[in-house]
Design a protein around this motif. Structure first.
Motif, short mmCIF file in Angstrom:
data_model
loop_
_atom_site.label_atom_id
_atom_site.label_comp_id
_atom_site.label_asym_id
_atom_site.label_seq_id
_atom_site.Cartn_x
_atom_site.Cartn_y
_atom_site.Cartn_z
N PHE A 111 0.85 -1.29 0.11
CA PHE A 111 -0.02 0.03 -0.03
C PHE A 111 0.97 1.17 0.13
CE2 PHE A 111 -3.02 2.74 2.07
CZ PHE A 111 -4.28 2.89 1.08
N GLY A 112 2.06 1.17 1.00
CA GLY A 112 2.74 2.38 0.85
C GLY A 112 3.54 2.58 -0.58
N SER A 113 3.87 1.68 -1.38
CA SER A 113 4.40 1.88 -2.52
C SER A 113 3.36 2.11 -3.53
CB SER A 113 5.27 0.71 -3.12
OG SER A 113 4.53 -0.52 -3.03
N LEU A 114 2.24 1.95 -3.35
CA LEU A 114 0.86 2.31 -4.28
C LEU A 114 0.94 3.77 -4.00
CD1 LEU A 114 -1.72 2.05 -6.08
CD2 LEU A 114 -2.78 1.56 -3.96
N ARG A 123 -4.25 0.77 -15.87
CA ARG A 123 -3.21 -0.32 -16.16
C ARG A 123 -2.70 -0.79 -15.08
NH1 ARG A 123 -1.84 -2.86 -20.88
NH2 ARG A 123 -2.19 -1.25 -22.25
N VAL A 124 -2.07 0.28 -14.33
CA VAL A 124 -1.27 -0.19 -13.05
C VAL A 124 -2.02 -0.72 -12.05
CG1 VAL A 124 0.26 0.84 -11.40
CG2 VAL A 124 0.91 1.39 -13.75
N LEU A 125 -3.12 -0.11 -11.64
CA LEU A 125 -4.17 -0.33 -10.63
C LEU A 125 -4.58 -1.74 -11.03
CD1 LEU A 125 -6.05 2.89 -9.78
CD2 LEU A 125 -4.56 1.70 -8.29
N MET A 126 -4.98 -2.05 -12.18
CA MET A 126 -5.92 -3.25 -12.47
C MET A 126 -4.55 -4.61 -12.56
SD MET A 126 -8.70 -2.29 -14.82
CE MET A 126 -9.61 -3.73 -14.89
N ALA A 127 -3.44 -4.07 -13.16
CA ALA A 127 -2.47 -5.29 -13.39
C ALA A 127 -1.67 -5.54 -11.98
CB ALA A 127 -1.58 -4.85 -14.56
N VAL A 128 -1.11 -4.38 -11.42
CA VAL A 128 -0.20 -4.58 -10.06
C VAL A 128 -0.95 -4.91 -8.87
CG1 VAL A 128 1.67 -3.81 -9.14
CG2 VAL A 128 1.40 -3.25 -11.50
N PHE A 129 -1.72 -4.19 -8.78
CA PHE A 129 -2.68 -4.01 -7.32
C PHE A 129 -4.02 -4.79 -7.28
CE2 PHE A 129 0.34 -0.34 -7.70
CZ PHE A 129 0.98 -0.84 -6.61
N PRO A 130 -4.12 -6.12 -8.02
CA PRO A 130 -5.41 -6.39 -7.71
C PRO A 130 -5.68 -6.93 -6.49
CG PRO A 130 -4.25 -8.00 -9.20
CD PRO A 130 -3.50 -6.72 -8.79
N GLY A 131 -4.58 -7.39 -5.77
CA GLY A 131 -4.81 -7.97 -4.36
C GLY A 131 -5.32 -7.13 -3.41
N ILE A 132 -4.98 -5.77 -3.67
CA ILE A 132 -5.81 -4.90 -2.66
C ILE A 132 -6.47 -3.82 -3.03
CG2 ILE A 132 -3.39 -4.82 -1.13
CD1 ILE A 132 -2.69 -2.29 -2.41
N GLN A 133 -7.51 -4.44 -3.88
CA GLN A 133 -8.47 -3.64 -4.35
C GLN A 133 -9.44 -2.84 -3.70
OE1 GLN A 133 -10.86 -5.95 -6.99
NE2 GLN A 133 -9.61 -5.36 -8.86
N TYR A 185 -8.53 -1.48 -0.90
CA TYR A 185 -7.98 -0.37 -0.22
C TYR A 185 -7.80 0.92 -1.14
CZ TYR A 185 -7.06 -3.37 3.55
OH TYR A 185 -7.12 -4.27 4.31
N TRP A 186 -7.22 0.53 -2.37
CA TRP A 186 -7.30 1.58 -3.50
C TRP A 186 -8.52 2.00 -3.91
CZ3 TRP A 186 -8.91 0.89 -8.55
CH2 TRP A 186 -8.89 -0.45 -9.15
N GLY A 187 -9.50 1.24 -3.87
CA GLY A 187 -10.84 1.61 -4.34
C GLY A 187 -11.27 2.68 -3.16
N ALA A 188 -11.04 2.57 -1.99
CA ALA A 188 -11.53 3.87 -0.93
C ALA A 188 -10.75 4.83 -1.34
CB ALA A 188 -11.17 3.24 0.34
N VAL A 189 -9.17 4.65 -1.71
CA VAL A 189 -8.51 6.00 -1.92
C VAL A 189 -9.06 6.50 -3.32
CG1 VAL A 189 -6.14 6.76 -2.52
CG2 VAL A 189 -6.44 4.96 -0.88
N ILE A 190 -9.40 5.87 -4.17
CA ILE A 190 -10.03 6.48 -5.33
C ILE A 190 -11.00 7.29 -5.31
CG2 ILE A 190 -10.28 6.08 -7.80
CD1 ILE A 190 -7.41 5.96 -7.36
N SER A 191 -12.05 6.67 -4.46
CA SER A 191 -13.36 7.14 -4.39
C SER A 191 -12.96 8.48 -3.44
CB SER A 191 -14.24 6.22 -3.44
OG SER A 191 -14.55 5.07 -3.76
N MET A 227 -14.40 -2.51 -7.41
CA MET A 227 -15.40 -3.33 -6.90
C MET A 227 -15.72 -4.64 -7.54
SD MET A 227 -16.30 -1.28 -4.49
CE MET A 227 -18.10 -1.55 -3.81
N PRO A 228 -15.82 -5.69 -6.70
CA PRO A 228 -16.23 -7.17 -7.68
C PRO A 228 -17.36 -6.92 -8.48
CG PRO A 228 -16.58 -7.14 -5.33
CD PRO A 228 -16.12 -5.86 -5.34
N GLY A 229 -17.39 -7.45 -9.48
CA GLY A 229 -18.35 -7.48 -10.45
C GLY A 229 -19.05 -6.44 -11.46
#
Lengths: 100, 487
Positions: free
Chosen positions: B209-212, B261-271, B273-279, B323-325
């Motif tokens: 998360f820090g490097s993100l 591209r980076v969010l979806m390719a590199v960080f799918p594991g912490i979706q 968390y980055w979803g909240a940041v982006i919102s 978000m899933p789906g």
């Protein structure tokens, strides 16, 4: 060989110093030097990791970063000269023609 | 990971190769032609870029599975292809809108820098490796720094260029440090390899998360999202108007391509968390952009804050991806950006055409414009109403698409905030139109000539806005292709 953690700690310190320099100093040239410090902190982390993983891509990245940094500074100095010709100052606080 | 070289890779990057050739031709002609004949360079640039777009459609369209190429540096897929063509189109429109502007239109190096930065944007769209990504971002940025400060005798322009460079260099250094940490955690620089290594290695959440967050600093600067939006109004105001248009459209779209591209390719594991940041970024960006736009007296600053608000709307779509789906998320973002590029270029084009005659960018100087030049007033009407999200213009359809994407994944609160913001936006766009159409001025019987380059460029852009708004379906399927390749 020193463990990789030492290099990363040093690079984190350099990066913080650079970031503080950009935020605190007001002379354009010194701000540029601080940005170089931040880039070199990244470089140090890359070569340290490249050595730890025995992989070359980190070292190659560093060459590109140095080339890019040189290009950036060339453009930056040209702009500083252009600004100095009209304002006779390179203090970033003087850059306040546009407000709002 | 080793990717063997195959001949099709040359065809896949043919648009980039042709762009380099065009750049060299422009450079050569700039040296060879006498000064009074350099006016044709703008037409050459625009024509060459149009030809490259056609070649791209003919041979470089991705087919079948997305594939990595050139040793894993680039990925041949719909996302990259869509943003490549968008960048080429924006550059072609920008050169049409610049060539009749004194101080820039007849200078070969202006087109050279424009083309070099377009090359960077094309590579940003398809970069699949941290090395390539960094180089592409810098190839885009460094010519743009020069373009923003192009009018060296103008205080505002050099100041704009320098501010852009300072913030750009600083944020890209932060992003680079994030890249070095990502490399350190995984030992690889390839985006698609990083993802699998990050999941297999059981990294701690804090370190990923820090490097993100460090990487996001660089991307947020490119798309001018809060809290890294403060450079945009100053830079747009000071830069030559066509450059400001190019900065606010193509550069922003390329930033979004990289972000998605980076969010979806590199960080799918912490979706989540980055979803909240982006919102949070989306809400802050659109609200702040719209509120600051309300009090602007200068049309370029108003458009700058409006472009910040639009980055916020597009971020709603990015938040939906987390978000899933979500089926609409990525599609709506790509679609939103394509439309936004066309619309905002039209707005800045009209501002440039007015500004070259009146010499002012104050909104007050637009009084009586509908009588001086009904066509320019109409272009401004179409562009601003499309930006505000009115049917039947393109802006309405795409705003609907991003809000639908948010509602689909139960981010209804985000969609509601987006709708409320659109209403605020409508107010300041209509204020400008009120000045254009209702206010009288003493100079309204003076004609306002519109040279050929502006006429053609603005016509194409307005037709584009109307086509997106009315013939919604083909554009939508083009964007869904772009999004599908991400997964």
């Amino acid at each position: 060989m020193l463990p990789v953690g030492y290099y990363i700690a040093l690079s984190a310190i350099l990066f913080t110093l650079g970031a503080l320099g950009v935020l605190i100093r007001r002379n354009s040239i010194v701000i540029f030097m601080s940005i170089e410090l931040m880039l070199n902190a990244g470089n140090l982390a890359f070569v340290a990791f490249a050595r730890a993983y025995q992989s070359l891509s980190g070292q190659i990245f560093v060459f590109f970063i140095m080339a890019v940094a040189a290009a950036e500074v060339a453009v930056g100095l040209a702009l500083i000269v252009a600004i100095f010709q009209t304002k006779r100052s390179i203090d970033v606080d003087q850059l306040n023609t546009m407000q709002g | 990971m080793t990717i063997a070289f195959e001949p099709w890779m040359y065809v896949a990057v043919l648009p980039e190769i042709l762009l380099v050739v065009l750049t060299l031709v422009v450079l050569g002609l700039d040296l060879a032609l006498p000064e009074e004949r350099r006016g044709g360079l703008g037409w050459l640039t625009a024509g060459g870029l149009t030809a490259i777009i056609l070649v791209g459609f003919a041979v470089a369209m991705p087919a079948g599975e997305p594939r990595l190429m050139w040793g894993g540096m680039l990925r041949h897929d719909w996302l990259g292809f869509a943003f490549k063509l968008t960048a080429l189109f924006a550059a072609a429109a920008t050169s049409l809108l610049s060539m009749d502007l004194a101080q820039v239109g007849k200078r070969g190096e202006y087109y050279l820098l424009l083309l070099a930065s377009t090359l960077g944007m094309m590579l940003m769209g398809s970069a699949a490796d941290l090395v390539m990504l960094y180089l592409a971002i810098e190839t885009t940025s460094i010519p743009l720094y020069v373009l923003a400060g192009f009018l060296t005798r103008d205080d505002k322009s050099t100041e704009a260029g320098f501010k852009y460079l300072l913030f750009g260099a600083m944020t890209s250094a932060v992003m680079l440090y994030g890249f070095s940490l990502l490399y350190g955690f995984t030992g690889s620089t390839n985006l698609y390899e990083l993802a699998s290594l990050a999941q297999a290695g059981q990294l701690s959440l804090a370190s990923v998360f820090g490097s993100l967050l460090l990487v996001l600093v660089g991307f947020a600067f490119k798309i001018s999202a809060v809290p890294l939006q403060f450079w945009a109004p100053d830079v747009y105001e000071g830069a030559p108007t066509p450059v400001a248009g190019f900065l606010s459209t193509a550069s922003k779209a390329a930033g979004f391509a990289v972000l998605v591209r980076v969010l979806m390719a590199v960080f799918p594991g912490i979706q989540p968390y980055w979803g909240a940041v982006i919102s949070a970024l989306a809400v802050a960006t659109m609200t702040l952009g719209n509120f600051f736009a309300l009090s602007q007296k200068n049309i370029k600053r108003l458009l700058a804050y409006s472009s910040i608000a639009h980055a916020g709307y597009a971020l709603i779509g990015v938040a939906a991806i987390s978000m899933p789906g979500s089926t609409l998320g990525a599609t709506s973002v790509v679609f939103y950006l394509i439309t936004y590029v066309v619309t905002n270029l039209a707005a800045f084009g009209a501002v440039a055409a007015v500004g070259r005659v009146t010499g002012s960018d104050e909104i007050a100087s637009y009084a009586g414009l509908s009588r001086r030049s009904p066509w320019l007033a109409l272009v401004l009407l179409v562009a601003l109403l499309s930006l505000s999200g009115m049917p039947p213009f393109g802006g309405f359809v795409v705003k609907f698409a991003v809000f639908a994407a948010a509602v689909e994944v139960n981010l209804i609160w985000l969609a509601v905030i987006g709708v409320l913001n659109s209403i605020i936006g409508l107010y300041y766009y209509l204020t400008v139109l009120k000045v254009v159409y209702l206010y009288r001025s003493e100079e309204e019987d003076k004609p306002m000539p519109v040279p050929g380059g502006y006429a053609l460029g603005l016509l194409v852009l307005c037709v584009g806005i109307l086509l997106i708004g009315t013939l919604f379906a083909p554009w939508f399927s083009f964007s869904s292709g772009a999004a599908a390749a991400l997964f």
